[in-house]
Design an enzyme around this catalytic site. Sequence first.
Site, PDB file in Angstrom:
ATOM      1  N   GLY A 340       2.334   1.149   1.248  1.00 45.01           N
ATOM      2  CA  GLY A 340       0.893   1.001   1.308  1.00 45.01           C
ATOM      3  C   GLY A 340       0.246   0.209   0.198  1.00 45.01           C
ATOM      4  N   LEU A 341       1.027  -0.563  -0.587  1.00 45.02           N
ATOM      5  CA  LEU A 341       0.413  -1.386  -1.623  1.00 45.02           C
ATOM      6  C   LEU A 341      -0.356  -2.552  -1.006  1.00 45.02           C
ATOM      7  CD1 LEU A 341       3.108  -1.764  -4.429  1.00 45.02           C
ATOM      8  CD2 LEU A 341       1.233  -0.125  -4.296  1.00 45.02           C
ATOM      9  N   CYS A 342      -1.342  -3.024  -1.723  1.00 42.30           N
ATOM     10  CA  CYS A 342      -2.113  -4.194  -1.279  1.00 42.30           C
ATOM     11  C   CYS A 342      -1.370  -5.478  -1.625  1.00 42.30           C
ATOM     12  CB  CYS A 342      -3.506  -4.178  -1.916  1.00 42.30           C
ATOM     13  SG  CYS A 342      -4.484  -2.746  -1.444  1.00 42.30           S
ATOM     14  N   GLU A 343      -0.125  -5.553  -1.242  1.00 43.52           N
ATOM     15  CA  GLU A 343       0.732  -6.718  -1.463  1.00 43.52           C
ATOM     16  C   GLU A 343       1.632  -6.864  -0.249  1.00 43.52           C
ATOM     17  OE1 GLU A 343       0.470  -8.762  -3.971  1.00 43.52           O
ATOM     18  OE2 GLU A 343      -0.918  -7.547  -5.174  1.00 43.52           O
ATOM     19  N   ASN A 380      -2.141  -0.125  -8.021  1.00 44.45           N
ATOM     20  CA  ASN A 380      -2.964   0.485  -6.974  1.00 44.45           C
ATOM     21  C   ASN A 380      -3.197   1.980  -7.215  1.00 44.45           C
ATOM     22  OD1 ASN A 380      -2.279  -1.246  -3.791  1.00 44.45           O
ATOM     23  ND2 ASN A 380      -3.859  -1.577  -5.320  1.00 44.45           N
TER      24      ASN A 380
END
Length: 425
Positions: A340-343, A380
Site C-alpha cells: 500500500g505504499l504510494c510508490e 508513508n
Amino acid sequence: MQKKPFATKEQLEAIAAQFPTPFHLYDEAGIRRNVEAMRDAFSWNPGFREYFAVKATPNPFLINILREYGCGCDCATGVELMLADACGAHGHDLMFSSNETPAADYALADELGAIINLDDITHIDFLEQTIGHIPDTISCRYNPGGLFEISNGIMDNPGDAKYGMTTEQLFEAFRILKSKGAKNFGIHAFLCSNTVTNDYYPELAKVLFNLAVRLQEETGAHIAFINLSGGVGIPYSPDQEPNDIRVIGEGVRRVYEEVLVPAGMGDVAIYTELGRFMMGPYGCLITRAIHEKHIYKEYIGVDACAANLMRPAIYGAYHHITVAGKEDWPCDHIYDVVGGLCENNDKFAIDRALPRIDRGDLLVIHDTGAHGHSMGYNYNGKLRSAEVLLREDGSAQLIRRAETPADYFATLDCFPEYEQLVKRK
C-alpha cells in the site's frame, strides 16, 4: 516448482490470531540445523569461526541461537557493536568490518576489544589518532580490482566496489601496521554477492591463500587468519540448486592443503561472515490479502509493503510466494502482488502465476530471514512489523514487537504538540 513453508496454514492462522499480520516468522529448527552443518563443514580447521553478519538480521534472540554454537558477530556500525555486546559477544568474539567509519565507532570497537578490519590504508592514521595506538591484532580488507569470475561463469566486479585496498596498498598497509606494533594480521575480502554455487569460497580462498603467502614472505607479517567474508548465497528461486556447505568446506580444505600447508602456514584460522546463508531461508514474511483489483492487470493487495521487505522494490529481487493452504492448487492465475505504499515499485511479485487468491488468505513470502526486517523503514508512516520465532516445540515467541504510532513519533518530542500525537489511538 514450489517451495514448502516451514509452518502449516493452521500454525500460521494461530500465530496471526496472536500477532496480527504482517510479521516476519523465523524457524528455530532450521537455523539450528544450518549452523550445525556450517560448523561441521569447517571442523577440519581448528581455528575456524563464523562471525554472523549482524546487519542481516539484528535480533538478539536469533543471534543468541548462533552464539550457542560458538559464532561471533560481524558488525559494521557502533549500534551493531552495542547489540552484539548485549548478546555477550566481547573481545575477539567481535569482528568490526566497516567503511567510512566515524571515530566514535572505532573507539567503541577498541573499547570492546573487537578485531578491527580496516577498509582503507588511510584509516591506519585515522584509527591511531582516534584510539591512540594500533591493536596487536588487526585485519585489512582486500579489493583486487577488475572482474572476479568463478569457473562456472558467475562474475562480479570488485573494481567497481567502494570497499577494500588495492594489492599495492595492502602490502604497504601491512608494512606500516607492523612498524607500528601490530603482531597478528588478518586478510578479508568479499568479491561476489549471493553466489549459488559450491565453487565461490574455494576459488576466493585460492586467491587469498596465495596472497597470504606473498604477504608473509615479503612483509614478515604473521598471518593469523583469513576471512572469506560472505557471498555464499541461497536459492531464492525454487528452480535453483542450493549450496552444499559440506562440499564448500571440503573445497576450501583442499586449497588450504595445496597452498598454505606447504608454505608452513598450516596454523592459519579460517573465518567467515555469513548472514544470508545463515538466516535467509529460515525466515518468511507473513501477510494477508486484503484487496483485489481488476483493471488492466489483476492485482492482489496485501497488508505488508516494501517497508516490510524492500528487496523486490529496490533490486527487482525474486521472493517465492506460497498461498497458505493452497499449496496443491493449480497456479492458474496471474497476479501482481502489491503493498500500500504510494510508490508503483511497491510490488512483491509481477505477473506471478499463483493459485486463486481470496481476500483473507495468508501469503508466505519466502526467504526473508536475512535483509528482510532489518532493511525496513517508515515511509508513508508505515510501522515496522513484529518478529516471531517458531520454536522447535511448535510454540510461537514474540522476539520483536510491532511498532506503534508512539514509536514513530518518539523522536518528535521537541514538537509542541508531541503529547497530543502519542496519545492518539
